[in-house]
Design an enzyme around this catalytic site. Structure first.
Site, short mmCIF file in Angstrom:
data_model
loop_
_atom_site.label_atom_id
_atom_site.label_comp_id
_atom_site.label_asym_id
_atom_site.label_seq_id
_atom_site.Cartn_x
_atom_site.Cartn_y
_atom_site.Cartn_z
N ARG A 58 0.82 -1.21 0.00
CA ARG A 58 0.00 0.00 0.00
C ARG A 58 0.85 1.26 0.00
NH1 ARG A 58 -5.08 -1.56 3.89
NH2 ARG A 58 -5.91 -3.13 2.50
N ASP A 166 -15.42 9.28 8.73
CA ASP A 166 -14.32 8.32 8.52
C ASP A 166 -13.02 9.09 8.72
OD1 ASP A 166 -14.28 5.35 6.99
OD2 ASP A 166 -12.38 6.45 6.90
C1 SAM Z 1 -13.77 -1.83 6.18
S1 SAM Z 1 -14.31 -0.17 6.23
C2 SAM Z 1 -15.95 -0.35 6.91
C3 SAM Z 1 -16.98 0.44 6.13
C4 SAM Z 1 -18.43 0.23 6.59
N1 SAM Z 1 -18.60 0.58 7.97
C5 SAM Z 1 -18.87 -1.19 6.35
O1 SAM Z 1 -19.01 -1.96 7.30
O2 SAM Z 1 -19.07 -1.56 5.19
C6 SAM Z 1 -13.38 0.44 7.64
C7 SAM Z 1 -13.27 1.96 7.66
O3 SAM Z 1 -12.79 2.36 8.93
C8 SAM Z 1 -12.02 3.52 8.74
N2 SAM Z 1 -11.17 3.75 9.92
C9 SAM Z 1 -10.06 3.08 10.32
N3 SAM Z 1 -9.55 3.60 11.44
C10 SAM Z 1 -10.36 4.63 11.78
C11 SAM Z 1 -10.36 5.57 12.84
N4 SAM Z 1 -9.42 5.56 13.78
N5 SAM Z 1 -11.34 6.51 12.88
C12 SAM Z 1 -12.30 6.54 11.91
N6 SAM Z 1 -12.35 5.68 10.88
C13 SAM Z 1 -11.39 4.73 10.81
C14 SAM Z 1 -11.26 3.24 7.46
O4 SAM Z 1 -10.76 4.42 6.86
C15 SAM Z 1 -12.30 2.51 6.63
O5 SAM Z 1 -12.95 3.37 5.73
#
Ligand code: SAM
Length: 292
Positions: A58, A166
Site C-alpha cells: 500500500r 471516517d
Molecule cells: C472496512 S471499512 C468499513 C466500512 C463500513 N462501515 C462497512 O461496514 O461496510 C473500515 C473503515 O474504517 C475507517 N477507519 C479506520 N480507522 C479509523 C479511525 N481511527 N477513525 C475513523 N475511521 C477509521 C477506514 O478508513 C475505513 O474506511
C-alpha cells in the site's frame, strides 16, 4: 476493496535476508515497526507482523507518487511534515464496503427505527439522528438513507440527519460525490432500486433528499468527539477489527454513551463486545440496545 500494489515490483535493492521477498524498495524491520507505531498512535490501527506485505504494497504506491527512493526517506518525510500523516493513514486503511452489507441490520433498522419514526414523524419534536461511524466511501450511510426514504417518502421536510464519518479523506471525497458504479447496486433489494438513478455513463447516483440527509465529515474515532446530542442509532461496523482489545473496549464504552437510552448499536459480523458494557443488551446478531 483492498488497495493493491500498483504495478509490478522492479527488483532494485533488497538488503533484507535472502529469504525475504525481492522488492522494489528496501523495507527493513525498523521501517515496518516505525510505520506500525504511527498507525497505532494516530488511528488506533494495530498492524501485526502478518500485515508487513500489505503495508509494503500500500505504501509503495505513495513512495512512487512522491518519487522517494526508500522507506527510510518516507519515514523522514513523515517525521518532518505532519501533513503527510493524512496520506499515510489514507494509504493503509482498508475501505471495503457495499450497499446493504450485512442486510439483517437494515431489516432491523427498518422495523425498529424507520417504521416507528415514520409513524411519529408528523408530531412536534420528532427527529432522528443516526451515525455511520466509519462510513468509508458512503455505501453504508446511503443505505441507511434509502431505508428511511422508503418509509418517509420525502426526507427533505423531516428532521432526519445522518452523520457519516471516517478518518480517510480520500474515501470521504468519493462518498460526498455520491456517484457509484452501476454494478455496485447488484445487492440492493428491489424495493430500494428506484432511489438510484443513472448518471454519467456507467454510474448511478441517489435522489437529492437521500444525499442531503447525510453530512460527511472527517473524524478519527480515537480523537475526542464534538457531539452535543445523542444518536438514535449508531452503525460502527467493520472498523473495530483493526483495533486491539483495550482500544475496542474503550471505543464501545464511548459509543454506548453516545446512544440515546433505548437506541441501537450495530457492529460488524466478525466483531463482538470486548469488555464489560452492562448498559448494552444483545438484541440480535451483532445488534445491541442501550437500556432505557
Ligand atoms: C472496512 S471499512 C468499513 C466500512 C463500513 N462501515 C462497512 O461496514 O461496510 C473500515 C473503515 O474504517 C475507517 N477507519 C479506520 N480507522 C479509523 C479511525 N481511527 N477513525 C475513523 N475511521 C477509521 C477506514 O478508513 C475505513 O474506511
Amino acid at each position: 476493496m483492498l488497495k493493491s500494489a500498483a504495478g509490478a515490483a522492479a527488483v532494485l535493492a533488497n538488503n533484507e535476508t535472502s529469504a525475504a521477498p525481492l522488492r522494489e524498495f528496501e523495507f527493513s524491520d525498523q521501517d515496518f515497526r516505525t510505520l506500525a507505531k504511527l498507525a497505532y498512535d494516530h488511528a488506533g490501527i494495530a498492524l501485526s507482523d502478518g500485515k508487513r506485505n500489505l503495508v509494503y504494497s500500500r505504501l509503495s504506491r505513495r513512495l512512487r507518487t512522491l518519487k522517494l527512493a526508500s522507506f527510510r526517506d518516507y519515514r523522514e518525510l513523515l517525521a518532518a511534515d505532519p501533513r503527510e500523516i493524512e496520506n499515510f493513514i489514507n494509504s493503509i486503511s482498508t475501505n471495503h464496503t457495499k450497499f446493504f452489507r450485512e442486510d439483517h441490520h437494515f431489516d432491523h433498522f427498518r422495523s425498529r427505527v424507520a417504521v416507528p419514526f415514520a409513524q411519529a414523524a408528523g408530531k412536534a419534536g420528532a427527529r432522528l439522528r443516526v451515525w455511520s461511524a466509519a462510513c468509508s466511501s458512503g455505501e453504508e450511510p446511503y443505505t441507511i438513507s434509502v431505508v428511511l426514504k422508503r418509509e418517509l417518502r420525502n426526507l427533505a421536510n423531516i428532521d432526519v440527519k445522518i452523520l457519516a464519518t471516517d478518518i480517510d479523506t480520500e474515501v470521504l471525497g468519493k462518498a460526498a460525490r455520491g456517484e457509484f458504479a452501476a454494478a455496485a447496486t447488484a445487492d440492493v433489494p428491489k424495493p430500494y432500486l428506484s432511489f438510484f438513478k443513472p448518471a454519467n455513463g456507467d454510474k448511478v447516483t441517489v435522489d437529492d433528499d437521500v444525499r442531503e440527509a447525510i453530512t460527511f465529515r472527517r473524524l478519527n474515532l480515537m480523537d475526542p468527539w464534538p457531539f452535543r446530542g445523542l444518536f438514535d442509532a449508531i452503525f460502527c461496523r467493520n472498523v473495530m477489527i483493526y483495533f486491539d482489545g483495550p482500544t475496542k473496549a474503550n471505543l464501545i464504552e464511548r459509543l454506548t454513551k453516545q446512544i440515546k437510552p433505548g437506541g441501537w448499536l450495530y457492529i460488524g459480523h466478525s466483531e463482538s463486545l470486548i469488555g464489560s458494557h452492562p448498559e448494552l443488551r444483545s438484541a440480535g446478531r451483532t445488534i445491541y440496545r442501550r437500556g432505557e
